[in-house]
Design an enzyme around this catalytic site. Structure first.
Site, PDB file in Angstrom:
ATOM      1  CB  THR B 156      -0.897  -0.003   1.246  1.00  0.00           C
ATOM      2  OG1 THR B 156      -1.670  -1.191   1.224  1.00  0.00           O
ATOM      3  CG2 THR B 156      -1.810   1.181   1.294  1.00  0.00           C
ATOM      4  N   GLY B 195       2.742  -2.958   8.597  1.00  0.00           N
ATOM      5  CA  GLY B 195       3.037  -3.189  10.001  1.00  0.00           C
ATOM      6  C   GLY B 195       4.506  -3.534  10.184  1.00  0.00           C
ATOM      7  CD  GLU B 438      -4.922  -8.284   3.228  1.00  0.00           C
ATOM      8  OE1 GLU B 438      -5.113  -8.765   2.098  1.00  0.00           O
ATOM      9  OE2 GLU B 438      -3.792  -7.967   3.656  1.00  0.00           O
TER      10      GLU B 438
END
Lengths: 672, 672
Positions: B156, B195, B438
């Site tokens: 992303t 993350g 997602e």
């Protein structure tokens, strides 16, 4: 835009284009919302004054520890109140000024993680003024209004919230010493939740069950000193602290309070209405309903707050959706502004309309409240039940729709809406709290339903219906007229639904009692439908009020703005009708084909509003310093702002990566 | 309850009475959910082992600063992985173990504010294993599985999320040095969100547009070193940090990454499918759909997670509602357990049923996934589109319903649900994130709709319908049979709705294209109805799967438990039908009278489930250490726990009230 202090920045070209397309004068809309250009001017001046009066923390609050946040917010609250006094001295209207700086627009901007001193004005001072006798007012109002002491309002307990009669704290009069003994007999009787109670306040209004001569007289208000004015050490018998971390507003310093046989002088019971004489004789208030008024006032104010929280969210979602480009409809075309996706419009635009609907309703109910309060002062109480009933359901519906609406706006911003810097999570935290405080929403709707059932029963017995309920009469035995794409038809259909839903709930209770169930258990068994009846009753009123508001305002507006207001009204009405299409089809002669027509109508209005969407939210005139949002800023420089905000994280200053050397490196090395 | 380590405490008498009334064997339910008593035993052992393996911080995380939280969570994550390796060595099944400890049940219990190392296993290692060739697997899997390096997965970007084709990061092959040059050409091309990217990882899989010989070949995966393995200092050309505070999971260390012409060796492009030869020749993957599989897997896992998050919330809400007494129906009766209010049952019980429905669906889609993946490995790709379509809508519907359900549970706990110690705000934070990550939920539903429209078009042209869509055929020109209070009738009615909604959306697109709108714009204009079609399609499948699950399980269950499962199925079906009563009335021959019958049926099942509600949630077997909730603990000592938790706030240790002396006292004194 006078008020957008970042307007010197380069405006994002998509936003600039949106603004150039807008068909109406944005400043006219702002003036219309404020009520007059004078109001707009005063509001802007006040906003600028107070926004400048507070030094925001160097490191954003979300990176600080709990204690550091409290410390910073106390500093800011003190700065704020210092400025507020200064401002009020110069401009007058202190009540108005405090209401503004603690309200839903400026409040979250000035003290973004709560304010430990809010309840001092909103509740402590207000209760003394409303429920203290003249003598008490002289003594306590002086100290409180002058902020020589800091107080809060302690009602809710660990074991009881909305059901006030269940409160357990006792105040027992001891005529030998002419004192009240305040006591928390159980753990569940500990006060729990009052803002500023934890460590900020040195006084509190404590609500307790009054006992004289062994008899309980119900809940009364007492002024209790909590801490030494000089050392701030809790007084003897006072067990006090904060209740701990919460979903939001963590600098509010919500506290708990246990009282171990704490003695206060007799004159510290607020005695404007009920009294306890020296010898312990209890004199009841002439009318027990008089104390309702503050409670209703809070709920009336909440409707306005709900509109204001939702307003923040729709401004952010709309501007971001104009700037964000994602995905192509066709390979040959550029990526679309996500505001061009009809699903995005469908999620955001009805919420913009909701802001207007709730604003109109808040204004209406405020006027109703002030009228009825005037009547009450003259001893006329007949309209109080209706006011109470409409305030309860408005509180419930406005806060529920607002909180859900804020979340919907957050979802429309995708992942970036999850960032604290978007300001959407904080807005949701504040907005969702209102669904529970000042009366849990389901309980609120059931209180309205209580009024509806009583009124309907009276109606069947030939009594006259009150203004918010007259629609019932219209539909006695009559069907909704055939579908027409007009707001009047929707109002008529919703009235029909509400009337039928009230009738059905009433019938089901009757049916159950006839089968031997007692009334209160029949009530409980019917409560899903009772809640539904209260909701529909509320929505009928909101749509009608919004309709009347637009109708009566139109002639004072330019043709262009009047059209936009019409469209927003239609959008609110149509999306409400579609949301409750099940009810329309169940309870009226609306057909499946009519629902398809409503759907087409909805799609048409979304398209009509699309070119003006940015203009409309600009008209709310929320400056960047009020919005505090990377996604919603006036210039639309979303990505630059997200990046700049990230740089403020203390983690990003730590080039040494202490944590790596402390934990991760030894682990990785041990694996080699 | 072996697993409830607080069972030595005195049980709240209301809860004890609830348990004594339960009509079925709770342990049988637990075994049924786990699949076998062997599974239950393994799960409990594993939970106990891991819960003990981590030292929870002395001060609850919510009171720490952002940096302190990261520090603590890194310590805990390292402890966790150390134990996981130990445990896997002894018991085998490392993949299964990691899935368990990082999953939706143990994850939030072990690392409550996120885990900076999660993506190392879930994505970094998994991608190398799935997309690396043999040589790459030997080199990188060894280092990664052995945790000698820590990696993440960077896809992303600031400017692009769900629309992957729009990613801007480039990887340009330089044949002169046999290197790829990775570059972030714009601010919007910065990686944003991964993350562990901020400060935890020293490697990342970077997804970038591959260019060879000036031609773009689309998105490919590259292994990029980010930081020096020894000093952790970012390598040259790497701009890196964390993205800042978020609504939840603040120790996840979500990061950003800018690449300034960073060079990596050719062999660091993952080359199992597509390849770049030394001279820059690009060899395309034999089937570009093969990389879909990981994306679908993630969505399949999310359905299970959604059920697990909701499970936490319903356990808390149900137990709290059994303990909480508030308000009286009649003056002569004691205060009611709030679980006896029908409105409370109406909010909570359908969510308990939803947990079972989603669990059954998660199991079903997992089996479908593994079957189809086996086919894919054999080169058979025909069922991939159907799997993709059903996974997309299941992801959207399960996460939306779960997040809303968690919030509903929080609301049913009134004010106390707002306390962090209830664990409900944290659960919502994690659950709601899944609505966006997602694949944003609206986009997901539109992807399903794409499949529905294609299939329906094929059906009209005589093609066979796939299994999840066969219901369309049943209702070609046929009406729903007359109402019967049976789940089979509801399934039939929902099938009819879905079929008609698909037909309507298809018709509206056709109508628009016939009027000259091109297909993709007609698609957009019809998208509200397309989303609705995808939702109804999803719900038909969920209700049917749950129905089949209960039917096929019943013979292996005791009569008592079988009855409870029947009731839960009925409740899920009836409440779904009522939620979409508008669609039923619009699209089928269901009448208003039938809807009233459904309402009565609903009220009957709520009453039937009431005595077993606590037993059912006990059967989920979530230990206190997993729930971490003051309101949901097994012993029901809600008020004691709330009070104890409050004492852990560092503010409550500060008897000196530094803040008072620093800010408040000078202010109060200045006012005297």
């Amino acid at each position: 835009m006078v008020n957008n202090n970042n307007s010197v920045n380069k405006i994002n070209p998509d936003l600039a284009r949106e603004r150039s397309k807008c068909t109406f004068n944005v400043e006219e809309l702002t003036t219309f919302i404020d009520g007059s250009s004078e109001n707009t001017k005063t509001r802007r001046e006040r906003e600028n004054f107070f926004l400048k009066s507070i030094t925001q923390p160097k490191v954003p609050l979300e990176y600080l520890s709990h204690q550091e946040r409290y410390d910073e917010l106390m500093r800011m609250s003190v700065e704020l109140y210092t400025s507020a006094r200064e401002y009020s001295m110069e401009h007058g209207n202190p009540y108005e000024v405090y209401r503004h700086i603690l309200g839903a627009t400026l409040g979250p901007a000035l003290t973004p993680d709560g304010n430990p001193l809010t309840l001092h004005f909103i509740m402590f001072l207000a209760t003394i003024m409303g429920q203290g006798n003249d003598e008490q007012n002289v003594e306590w109002t002086t100290k409180a209004a002058g902020i020589q002491i800091i107080g809060t309002y302690a009602q809710t307990e660990l074991g009881h919230g909305t059901f006030i009669r269940g409160l357990e704290t006792t105040a027992t009069y001891d005529e030998t010493t002419e004192e009240f003994v305040l006591n928390s007999p159980t753990l569940t009787s500990y006060k729990w939740w009052p803002g500023g109670l934890g460590h900020a306040s040195n006084y509190a209004i404590v609500m307790a069950q009054l006992y004289t001569k062994g008899i309980c007289h119900g809940i009364h208000a007492f002024i209790v000193q909590l801490r030494d004015e000089d050392t701030h050490v809790p007084l003897k018998g006072i067990k006090i602290g904060e209740i701990g971390a919460k979903l939001a507003m963590n600098a509010n310093n919500n506290g708990y309070l246990g009282l171990e046989h704490v003695r206060i002088p007799r004159k510290q019971m607020l005695m404007k209405h009920s009294q306890v004489l020296k010898d312990g004789t209890y004199q009841k208030a002439p009318n027990s309903k008089l104390t309702y008024s503050t409670m209703i006032l809070m709920r009336v104010v909440i409707v306005e707050n709900a509109a204001d929280y939702l307003k923040r969210a729709v401004v952010i979602a709309t501007r971001y959706s104009a700037v964000r480009r994602q995905s192509k409809l066709k390979e040959t075309e550029p990526e679309l502004q996500i505001l061009d996706f009809v699903t995005q419009q469908y999620r955001i635009f009805p919420l913009i309309a909701t802001v207007f609907a709730f604003h109109a309703t808040a204004k209406w109910v405020w006027e109703l409240f002030t009228n009825i309060e005037r009547e009450i002062l003259e001893g006329e109480l007949t309209r109080l039940p209706e006011l109470h009933a409409i305030a309860c359901c408005l509180k419930a519906v406005s806060t529920t729709d607002c909180a859900q609406g804020v979340e919907t706006c957050r979802f429309t911003c995708g992942g970036h809406g999850f960032m604290m810097s978007s300001s959407l999570p904080t807005t949701y935290g504040i907005a969702t709290a209102a669904c529970t405080y000042e009366g849990e929403n389901t309980v609120m709707l059931l209180q309205t339903a209580r009024y509806l059932m009583k009124s309907y029963q009276g109606f069947l017995q030939g009594k006259k219906l009150t203004p918010t309920l007259v629609y019932i009469e219209k539909f006695k035995g009559r069907a909704t007229p055939s579908f027409q794409p007009r707001v009047e038809w929707i109002i008529s259909a919703l009235e029909n639904v509400a009337a039928r839903q009230i009738e059905t709930a009433h019938g089901n209770i009757m049916h159950r009692t006839q089968n031997g169930v007692d009334y209160e258990h029949a009530w409980n068994q019917t409560s899903i439908e009772l809640v539904s009846a209260a909701e529909m009753h509320c929505l009928v009123n909101v749509v009608t009020i919004f309709y009347e508001h637009v109708k009566s305002s139109k002639e004072n507006l330019s043709k262009e703005l009047a059209l936009v207001m019409e469209q927003l009204l239609e959008l609110y009405a149509v999306s409400t009708a579609l949301k409750y299409s099940g009810k329309l089809l169940q309870f009226t002669n609306t057909t499946g084909h009519d629902v398809s027509e409503l759907q087409r109508w909805l799609e048409d209005i979304l398209a009509a509003i699309r070119p003006n969407a940015v203009g409309i939210v600009d008209g709310f005139d929320l400056s960047d310093d009020i919005l505090r949002s990377t996604l919603g800023a006036y210039d639309g420089n979303v990505y630059e702002r997200l990046y700049e905000e990230a740089q403020k994280s203390p983690m990003n200053q730590d080039q040494e990566n202490k944590t790596f050397h402390k934990y991760l490196k030894p682990f990785l090395k041990s694996n080699m």
